[in-house]
Scaffold this motif. Structure first.
Motif, PDB file in Angstrom:
ATOM      1  N   TRP A  53       0.706  -1.262  -0.002  1.00 53.90           N
ATOM      2  CA  TRP A  53       0.088   0.037  -0.003  1.00 53.90           C
ATOM      3  C   TRP A  53       0.903   1.157  -0.326  1.00 53.90           C
ATOM      4  CZ3 TRP A  53       0.676   3.313   3.983  1.00 53.90           C
ATOM      5  CH2 TRP A  53       1.292   2.946   5.151  1.00 53.90           C
ATOM      6  N   ALA A  54       2.057   1.379   0.475  1.00 52.09           N
ATOM      7  CA  ALA A  54       3.095   2.245   0.724  1.00 52.09           C
ATOM      8  C   ALA A  54       3.555   2.573  -0.567  1.00 52.09           C
ATOM      9  CB  ALA A  54       3.940   2.371   1.898  1.00 52.09           C
ATOM     10  N   ARG A  55       3.974   1.515  -1.158  1.00 44.42           N
ATOM     11  CA  ARG A  55       4.732   1.646  -2.574  1.00 44.42           C
ATOM     12  C   ARG A  55       3.538   2.058  -3.557  1.00 44.42           C
ATOM     13  NH1 ARG A  55       8.629  -2.149  -5.473  1.00 44.42           N
ATOM     14  NH2 ARG A  55       8.672  -1.504  -7.280  1.00 44.42           N
ATOM     15  N   GLU A  56       2.575   1.721  -3.468  1.00 45.71           N
ATOM     16  CA  GLU A  56       1.396   2.467  -4.521  1.00 45.71           C
ATOM     17  C   GLU A  56       1.256   3.916  -4.089  1.00 45.71           C
ATOM     18  OE1 GLU A  56      -2.164   0.268  -3.790  1.00 45.71           O
ATOM     19  OE2 GLU A  56      -1.287  -1.500  -4.416  1.00 45.71           O
ATOM     20  N   LYS A  57       1.507   4.337  -3.046  1.00 47.98           N
ATOM     21  CA  LYS A  57       1.342   5.646  -2.703  1.00 47.98           C
ATOM     22  C   LYS A  57       2.428   6.551  -3.382  1.00 47.98           C
ATOM     23  CE  LYS A  57      -1.480   5.900   1.350  1.00 47.98           C
ATOM     24  NZ  LYS A  57      -2.509   6.660   1.163  1.00 47.98           N
ATOM     25  N   VAL A  58       3.596   5.742  -3.054  1.00 47.44           N
ATOM     26  CA  VAL A  58       4.869   6.311  -3.835  1.00 47.44           C
ATOM     27  C   VAL A  58       4.580   6.544  -5.056  1.00 47.44           C
ATOM     28  CG1 VAL A  58       7.505   5.689  -3.966  1.00 47.44           C
ATOM     29  CG2 VAL A  58       6.370   5.708  -1.796  1.00 47.44           C
ATOM     30  N   GLU A  59       4.282   5.269  -5.890  1.00 48.46           N
ATOM     31  CA  GLU A  59       4.409   5.352  -7.489  1.00 48.46           C
ATOM     32  C   GLU A  59       3.213   6.236  -7.917  1.00 48.46           C
ATOM     33  OE1 GLU A  59       3.126   1.330  -7.924  1.00 48.46           O
ATOM     34  OE2 GLU A  59       4.849   0.458  -7.855  1.00 48.46           O
ATOM     35  N   SER A  60       2.185   6.622  -7.227  1.00 47.81           N
ATOM     36  CA  SER A  60       1.145   7.475  -7.518  1.00 47.81           C
ATOM     37  C   SER A  60       1.835   8.957  -7.410  1.00 47.81           C
ATOM     38  CB  SER A  60       0.020   7.338  -6.698  1.00 47.81           C
ATOM     39  OG  SER A  60      -1.005   8.190  -6.726  1.00 47.81           O
ATOM     40  N   LEU A  61       2.438   9.240  -6.243  1.00 49.47           N
ATOM     41  CA  LEU A  61       3.007  10.459  -6.120  1.00 49.47           C
ATOM     42  C   LEU A  61       4.192  10.813  -7.199  1.00 49.47           C
ATOM     43  CD1 LEU A  61       3.088  13.258  -4.691  1.00 49.47           C
ATOM     44  CD2 LEU A  61       4.814  12.392  -3.086  1.00 49.47           C
ATOM     45  N   TYR A  62       4.928   9.867  -7.468  1.00 48.68           N
ATOM     46  CA  TYR A  62       5.876   9.789  -8.632  1.00 48.68           C
ATOM     47  C   TYR A  62       5.403  10.342  -9.800  1.00 48.68           C
ATOM     48  CZ  TYR A  62       9.479   8.538 -11.644  1.00 48.68           C
ATOM     49  OH  TYR A  62      10.809   8.391 -12.699  1.00 48.68           O
ATOM     50  N   LEU A  63       3.945   9.524 -10.349  1.00 47.94           N
ATOM     51  CA  LEU A  63       3.214   9.810 -11.508  1.00 47.94           C
ATOM     52  C   LEU A  63       2.884  11.414 -11.546  1.00 47.94           C
ATOM     53  CD1 LEU A  63       1.409   6.609 -12.111  1.00 47.94           C
ATOM     54  CD2 LEU A  63       3.517   7.319 -13.286  1.00 47.94           C
ATOM     55  N   PHE A  64       2.235  11.755 -10.388  1.00 46.65           N
ATOM     56  CA  PHE A  64       1.942  13.207 -10.093  1.00 46.65           C
ATOM     57  C   PHE A  64       3.006  14.176 -10.313  1.00 46.65           C
ATOM     58  CE2 PHE A  64       1.036  16.702  -7.341  1.00 46.65           C
ATOM     59  CZ  PHE A  64      -0.002  17.360  -7.987  1.00 46.65           C
ATOM     60  N   MET A  65       4.246  13.677  -9.933  1.00 49.30           N
ATOM     61  CA  MET A  65       5.512  14.665  -9.817  1.00 49.30           C
ATOM     62  C   MET A  65       5.737  14.951 -11.318  1.00 49.30           C
ATOM     63  SD  MET A  65       9.374  14.094  -8.479  1.00 49.30           S
ATOM     64  CE  MET A  65       9.562  12.996  -9.957  1.00 49.30           C
ATOM     65  N   LEU A  66       5.601  13.672 -12.194  1.00 48.07           N
ATOM     66  CA  LEU A  66       6.123  13.658 -13.572  1.00 48.07           C
ATOM     67  C   LEU A  66       5.167  14.733 -14.305  1.00 48.07           C
ATOM     68  CD1 LEU A  66       6.822  10.062 -14.302  1.00 48.07           C
ATOM     69  CD2 LEU A  66       8.749  11.955 -13.798  1.00 48.07           C
TER      70      LEU A  66
END
Length: 84
Positions: A53-66
Motif C-alpha cells: 500500500w505504501a509502494r502504491e502511494k509512492v508510485e502515485s506521487l511519482y506519476l503526479f510529480m512527472l
C-alpha cells in the motif's frame, strides 16, 4: 499507451521524489515513518518493498510529480519555417 513506470526502479522513484520535494514535504505528502523519522533512501526501500500500500502511494506521487514537471516545462513547437 506505455506504462510510465516501466523500467523505473523503486530506488529511482524515491530518489527523484526526495530530490524534488525534500524529505520533510515527502513525509507530509505520504505520512509514513521512513519519510519522517531519520529518512534515507535505504530505509525507505526496505519498508516499501515489504509494504504494497505504501509502494502504491509512492508510485502515485511519482506519476503526479512527472505530470507536474511536464506541465511546467515550456511548450516547444517544431513548426516548419515560413515560406518566403
Amino acid at each position: 499507451m506505455t506504462d510510465p513506470l516501466h523500467g523505473v526502479t523503486l530506488e529511482a522513484m524515491v530518489t527523484a521524489l526526495s530530490d524534488h520535494y525534500g524529505w520533510e514535504e515527502l513525509g507530509q505528502r505520504i505520512a509514513i515513518r521512513c519519510f519522517t523519522f531519520e529518512p534515507s533512501v535505504a530505509s525507505s526501500l526496505k519498508f516499501l518493498r515489504k509494504t504494497p500500500w505504501a509502494r502504491e502511494k509512492v508510485e502515485s506521487l511519482y506519476l503526479f510529480m512527472l505530470r507536474e514537471q511536464r506541465r511546467a516545462a515550456p511548450t516547444v513547437h517544431n513548426f516548419p519555417p515560413p515560406k518566403s
